[in-house]
Design an enzyme around this catalytic site. Sequence first.
Site, PDB file in Angstrom:
ATOM      1  N   TRP A   1       0.858  -1.305  -0.091  1.00  0.00           N
ATOM      2  CA  TRP A   1       0.200   0.076  -0.023  1.00  0.00           C
ATOM      3  C   TRP A   1       0.731   1.269   0.053  1.00  0.00           C
ATOM      4  O   TRP A   1       0.602   2.250  -0.745  1.00  0.00           O
ATOM      5  CB  TRP A   1      -0.879  -0.084   1.447  1.00  0.00           C
TER       6      TRP A   1
ATOM      7  N   ARG B   1      12.879   0.025   5.743  1.00  0.00           N
ATOM      8  CA  ARG B   1      13.833  -0.124   6.779  1.00  0.00           C
ATOM      9  C   ARG B   1      15.071  -1.215   6.277  1.00  0.00           C
ATOM     10  O   ARG B   1      16.019  -1.413   6.776  1.00  0.00           O
ATOM     11  CB  ARG B   1      13.367  -0.469   8.116  1.00  0.00           C
TER      12      ARG B   1
ATOM     13  N   LYS C   1     -14.150  -3.314   9.837  1.00  0.00           N
ATOM     14  CA  LYS C   1     -14.422  -3.798   8.514  1.00  0.00           C
ATOM     15  C   LYS C   1     -13.357  -4.843   8.249  1.00  0.00           C
ATOM     16  O   LYS C   1     -13.741  -6.034   7.760  1.00  0.00           O
ATOM     17  CB  LYS C   1     -14.321  -2.879   7.173  1.00  0.00           C
TER      18      LYS C   1
ATOM     19  N   THR D   1     -13.659  -4.645   1.069  1.00  0.00           N
ATOM     20  CA  THR D   1     -12.803  -5.710   1.885  1.00  0.00           C
ATOM     21  C   THR D   1     -13.793  -7.002   2.185  1.00  0.00           C
ATOM     22  O   THR D   1     -12.959  -8.051   2.020  1.00  0.00           O
ATOM     23  CB  THR D   1     -12.604  -5.021   3.265  1.00  0.00           C
TER      24      THR D   1
ATOM     25  N   GLU E   1      -4.601  -7.044   8.902  1.00  0.00           N
ATOM     26  CA  GLU E   1      -4.863  -6.399  10.211  1.00  0.00           C
ATOM     27  C   GLU E   1      -5.991  -6.641  10.911  1.00  0.00           C
ATOM     28  O   GLU E   1      -6.229  -6.592  11.991  1.00  0.00           O
ATOM     29  CB  GLU E   1      -5.197  -4.903   9.902  1.00  0.00           C
TER      30      GLU E   1
END
Length: 348
Positions: free
Chosen positions: A28, A47, A206, A263, A296
């Site tokens: 994303w 990183r 969601k 989603t 998530e």
Amino acid sequence: MQVSPDIIPDTIAAGQRRKITVLGAGAWGTAVAMALAARHDVLLWGRNGSAMAAMAASGENSYLPGFALPPQMLISADFDAAVAHAGGEQALLIAACPVAGLRPLLQQLKHKNIANLVWLCKGFEDGSGMLPHQIVQQELGGQVAGGALSGPSFAQEVARGLPCALTIASNNAELRSKVVSALHGGTIRVYASVDLVGVEVGGAVKNILAIATGVADGLGLGLNARAALITRGLAEITRLGTALGGQTETFMGLTGIGDLLLTCTGDLSRNRRVGLALAQGKQLATIVAELGHVAEGVPCARAVRALARTMQVDMPITNAVAGVLFDGDLPQDMVQRLLARDPRDEAQ
């Protein structure tokens, strides 16, 4: 005067060229950086030094295979240089990490010269139960103007240049204007909202409901069941969101029903894929490993279940999903438990 959610002021002019740094080179974050690179001076930071070097050499991110990175986009693993790139008053620093990585990232940003911070993560922090804006406030206080950029958006489609609509939510009117003027244009439409809580709750919960919908679809329960889950899921989002101070109308907008529909039904949804795999009898550790990306909805389910219990907010779908994820409940039992609930008025 308060601005209604999902309203873009017509007076905001087309944005000037700005310096923008995206911190986080996942799918994303990379897609957002790619979309903005044509109009702004964009630096994408990650990183992992070797991964960033490979990305620069190949012109492609392994998280978004098949998409050529814009040649003018800067790629770096130098954190200080990346933050300095977006240090001006008109520059934007975009945090594109999972919720679990937000606090460590903010701790790196303390005492840095930044003015405007936008975060893309959606979820509640596992353990603290905090929303992203609460984490930002706790770590940075009033150091920066901040806001959440959210809405129905798959990284692959944004990278492909397909249309999408997003919402920037912030209590800072100047930040809202800067983000809209910088991001709005081309195939991206950006709306503004003052309802930071509502926008963040919609984006977080969601993901849990997408897992539930994936389970139902994986069990072959049909389109009627999917529609019922999405609709009653929206009721759960609204109950929790308004209890936390969000505005009801926000959940009828892009970051509520819009993100929920995408989603729960889109095949690119990681959280939906978690539910589909659970229905096949796979173990959670195997599913997460095979996914290769952060879903998530998994940590969010634990955090939201705990928060809902504390606040005495009825969230049966969330509780059922958490039971399958963490308590050893079978997906079939989840469905039976939801079907066996006592009848009630739909408004409840």
